[in-house]
Enzyme design. Structure first.
Site, mmCIF file in Angstrom:
data_model
loop_
_atom_site.group_PDB
_atom_site.id
_atom_site.type_symbol
_atom_site.label_atom_id
_atom_site.label_comp_id
_atom_site.label_asym_id
_atom_site.label_seq_id
_atom_site.Cartn_x
_atom_site.Cartn_y
_atom_site.Cartn_z
ATOM 1 N N HIS A 115 41.504 98.004 9.528
ATOM 2 C CA HIS A 115 42.392 97.949 8.362
ATOM 3 C C HIS A 115 42.941 99.346 8.145
ATOM 4 C CE1 HIS A 115 43.925 97.354 4.280
ATOM 5 N NE2 HIS A 115 43.422 98.555 4.037
ATOM 6 N N GLU A 126 43.304 102.278 -2.606
ATOM 7 C CA GLU A 126 42.202 101.840 -1.737
ATOM 8 C C GLU A 126 41.158 102.937 -1.541
ATOM 9 O OE1 GLU A 126 44.735 98.504 0.815
ATOM 10 O OE2 GLU A 126 44.077 100.329 1.825
HETATM 11 P P1 IDP Z 1 47.229 94.355 7.951
HETATM 12 O O1 IDP Z 1 45.725 94.372 8.144
HETATM 13 O O2 IDP Z 1 47.956 94.718 9.221
HETATM 14 O O3 IDP Z 1 47.686 95.161 6.774
HETATM 15 P P2 IDP Z 1 47.758 91.980 6.319
HETATM 16 O O4 IDP Z 1 48.995 91.154 6.421
HETATM 17 O O5 IDP Z 1 47.596 92.850 5.118
HETATM 18 O O6 IDP Z 1 47.632 92.828 7.681
HETATM 19 O O7 IDP Z 1 46.526 90.983 6.423
HETATM 20 C C1 IDP Z 1 45.225 91.457 6.177
HETATM 21 C C2 IDP Z 1 44.304 90.925 7.229
HETATM 22 O O8 IDP Z 1 44.210 89.517 7.095
HETATM 23 C C3 IDP Z 1 44.772 91.137 8.686
HETATM 24 O O9 IDP Z 1 44.444 92.407 9.211
HETATM 25 C C4 IDP Z 1 44.040 90.021 9.389
HETATM 26 O O10 IDP Z 1 42.681 90.397 9.650
HETATM 27 C C5 IDP Z 1 44.043 88.918 8.349
HETATM 28 N N1 IDP Z 1 45.155 87.990 8.573
HETATM 29 C C6 IDP Z 1 46.451 88.183 8.264
HETATM 30 N N2 IDP Z 1 47.202 87.108 8.602
HETATM 31 C C7 IDP Z 1 46.343 86.219 9.147
HETATM 32 C C8 IDP Z 1 46.493 84.898 9.705
HETATM 33 O O11 IDP Z 1 47.586 84.345 9.781
HETATM 34 N N3 IDP Z 1 45.347 84.304 10.166
HETATM 35 C C9 IDP Z 1 44.125 84.887 10.112
HETATM 36 N N4 IDP Z 1 43.938 86.123 9.582
HETATM 37 C C10 IDP Z 1 45.030 86.772 9.125
HETATM 38 MG MG MG Z 2 47.413 94.873 4.742
#
Ligand code: IDP
Ligand code: MG
Length: 149
Positions: A115, A126
């Site tokens: 993350h 955060e």
């Molecule tokens: P990021 O980690 O790149 O900021 P975000 O869109 O904030 O991405 O999503 C947080 C976390 O949620 C992602 O890193 C991933 O682990 C999980 N995630 C996001 N979209 C999906 C999905 O479509 N299926 C399963 N897990 C997802």
């Molecule tokens: Mg994110």
């Protein structure tokens, strides 16, 4: 100096990639400010991922982040937020640039290893959620003038 929160999520810890991720951030020139290894409780997981509440993957995401310990860190540098997001690569590993962590070590969005804060404001928020002020180390690195212009 701009700061960003980095988590090595449970899959990264279980797969023995803590050192690899830290190495890449160090090599990039970013400066570490804080680090701790911890099990994430339900409350911290829900606060951290509050923005995703209600999305189809939310329940699975909370289970994932609480399933095993994580390595939480704060890194800083000029444009640290953007630099770290670039080093991690796109959220979906199959869309991440070759050479990024998610490209090089992951396949699935729900097991994408790390993350990183997605904006300067969220970085501040955060860092404050995961660390107390006294856990943040303010220090100068002897190589700083060779990395920071
Ligand atoms: P990021 O980690 O790149 O900021 P975000 O869109 O904030 O991405 O999503 C947080 C976390 O949620 C992602 O890193 C991933 O682990 C999980 N995630 C996001 N979209 C999906 C999905 O479509 N299926 C399963 N897990 C997802
Ligand atoms: Mg994110």
């Amino acid at each position: 100096m701009e700061q960003t929160l980095v988590l090595i999520k449970p899959d990264g810890v279980q797969r023995g990639l803590i050192g690899e991720v830290i190495s890449r951030l160090e090599r990039r020139g970013l400066r570490i400010v804080a680090a701790k290894f911890l099990a994430v409780d339900q409350k911290l997981a829900e606060t951290h991922y509050a923005i995703h509440e209600g999305k189809p993957f939310y329940e699975g995401l909370i289970r994932y982040i609480t399933s095993a310990p994580v390595m939480a860190m704060v890194w800083e540098g000029p444009n640290a937020v953007q630099a770290v997001r670039q080093t991690m690569g796109s959220t979906r590993p199959t869309e991440a640039q070759p050479g990024s962590i998610r490209h090089d070590f992951a396949l699935e969005v729900g097991r994408n290893l790390t993350h990183a804060s997605d904006s300067v404001e969220n970085g501040v928020e955060e860092v404050n959620l995961w660390f107390n002020t006294e856990e943040l180390v303010n220090w100068a690195r002897s190589i700083d003038p060779w990395v920071f212009e």
